[in-house]
Design an enzyme around this catalytic site. Structure first.
Site, PDB file in Angstrom:
ATOM      1  N   ALA A   1       6.636  -2.232 -34.688  1.00  0.00           N
ATOM      2  CA  ALA A   1       7.457  -3.135 -35.482  1.00  0.00           C
ATOM      3  C   ALA A   1       6.505  -4.073 -36.214  1.00  0.00           C
ATOM      4  O   ALA A   1       5.376  -4.288 -35.773  1.00  0.00           O
ATOM      5  CB  ALA A   1       8.382  -3.918 -34.560  1.00  0.00           C
TER       6      ALA A   1
ATOM      7  N   GLY B   1       7.063   0.292 -31.585  1.00  0.00           N
ATOM      8  CA  GLY B   1       8.209   0.896 -32.280  1.00  0.00           C
ATOM      9  C   GLY B   1       7.890   2.276 -32.855  1.00  0.00           C
ATOM     10  O   GLY B   1       8.798   3.086 -33.067  1.00  0.00           O
TER      11      GLY B   1
END
Ligand code: CO8
Length: 261
Positions: free
Chosen positions: A67, A112
């Site tokens: 992320a 992520g």
């Protein structure tokens, strides 16, 4: 499929290749990119020309380096939760897309990025790929499904070691613990992944979709419920042209010509 700032996509002969394209941030996922993935996967679901989807990262260095840390660093608790929920929903959409989704992991798959790869059905890795859930080094746990999908793929003990240490592992180790299906030379990554996509594409598409749904459904319920689900969908497939064609082709000693109907 146009109108995307951070994604590239092309469809050729039934295979859609989706490329996460933020090379300056090693393809890190900011909110705009996650919203784009949401929209693109809706389009892919609707597009009958697409039979199999491949997800990869642009450049040679990174699949997705997690992320976007710069974007989320000042989030409040509520913003953090909403961010996690947004990406979780999009990754579940990818996981439950009726078509097979294969990750071609070309480089860093961290945080992520590892979670995105795990939301795909199958993972093919380049020898240069690196995997990890480094979130604990940032003072957070994984938030896009990592604490749930990693132990389901590699087992509780190995998952906890990766989650607690935040250590990166190379592609060979990822293969050894069952996180990826295959490791190939970087130059062969896309061709190998496309060849696998093509092989799957020429099987009975309804049967493939049913296998995907049965595995996904079954892992969330007890064995008896999963087996019961399998019996239902197995039966339903006898109402398809693909079943008639597949069995006729076997009996007539020829290649099946499936229509996905
Ligand atoms: N976010 C934002 N920018 C990033 C990220 C990222 N995750 N990763 C790399 N970048 C940027 C760098 O800041 C750098 O930008 P700049 O050139 O402007 O300084 C550029 O990409 C190149 O990176 P590096 O110079 O660091 O390249 P190196 O080759 O030296 O290192 C690494 C590569 C090892 C991948 C390193 O960049 C790194 O450690 N990146 C962060 C990896 C990471 O921690 N990922 C996990 C992020 S957290 C996460 O994914 C949690 C998801 C769930 C959140 C849930 C919230 C509820």
């Amino acid at each position: 499929m146009s109108g995307y700032e951070n994604l590239l996509s092309e469809v050729q002969e039934g295979i859609a290749v989706v490329t996460i394209n933020r090379p300056k941030a090693l393809n890190a996922l900011n909110a705009a990119t996650v919203y784009e993935l949401d929209r693109l996967f809706d389009e892919l679901a609707q597009n009958d020309a697409v039979k199999v989807v491949i997800v990869t990262g642009s450049g040679e260095k990174s699949f997705v380096a997690g992320a976007d840390i710069t974007e989320m660093r000042n989030y409040s608790a509520v913003e953090g939760r909403n961010w996690g929920k947004l990406a979780q929903a999009v990754f579940s959409k990818i996981e439950n897309l009726s078509k097979p989704v294969i990750a071609a992991v070309n480089g860093f798959a961290l945080g992520g990025g590892c979670e995105l790869a795990m939301a795909c059905d199958i993972r093919i890795a380049s020898e240069k790929a690196k995997f990890g859930q480094p979130e604990v080094s940032l003072g957070i746990p994984p938030g896009f499904g990592g604490t749930q999908r990693l132990p389901r793929l590699v087992g509780k003990g190995r998952a906890k070691e990766l989650l607690f240490t935040g250590d990166m592992i190379d592609a060979a180790e990822a293969y050894r613990i069952g996180l990826v299906n295959k490791v190939v030379a970087p130059a062969e990554l896309l061709d190998t992944t496309k060849a696998l996509a093509q092989k799957i594409m020429f099987r009975g598409q309804i049967a493939v979709q049913v296998c995907k749904a049965a595995v996904n459904e079954g892992l969330d319920v007890d064995l008896d419920s999963g087996i019961a689900y399998e019996a239902e969908v197995f039966g339903l497939c006898f109402a398809t042209s693909d079943q008639k064609e597949g069995m006729a082709a076997f009996v007539e000693k020829r290649k099946a010509n499936f229509t996905g109907k």
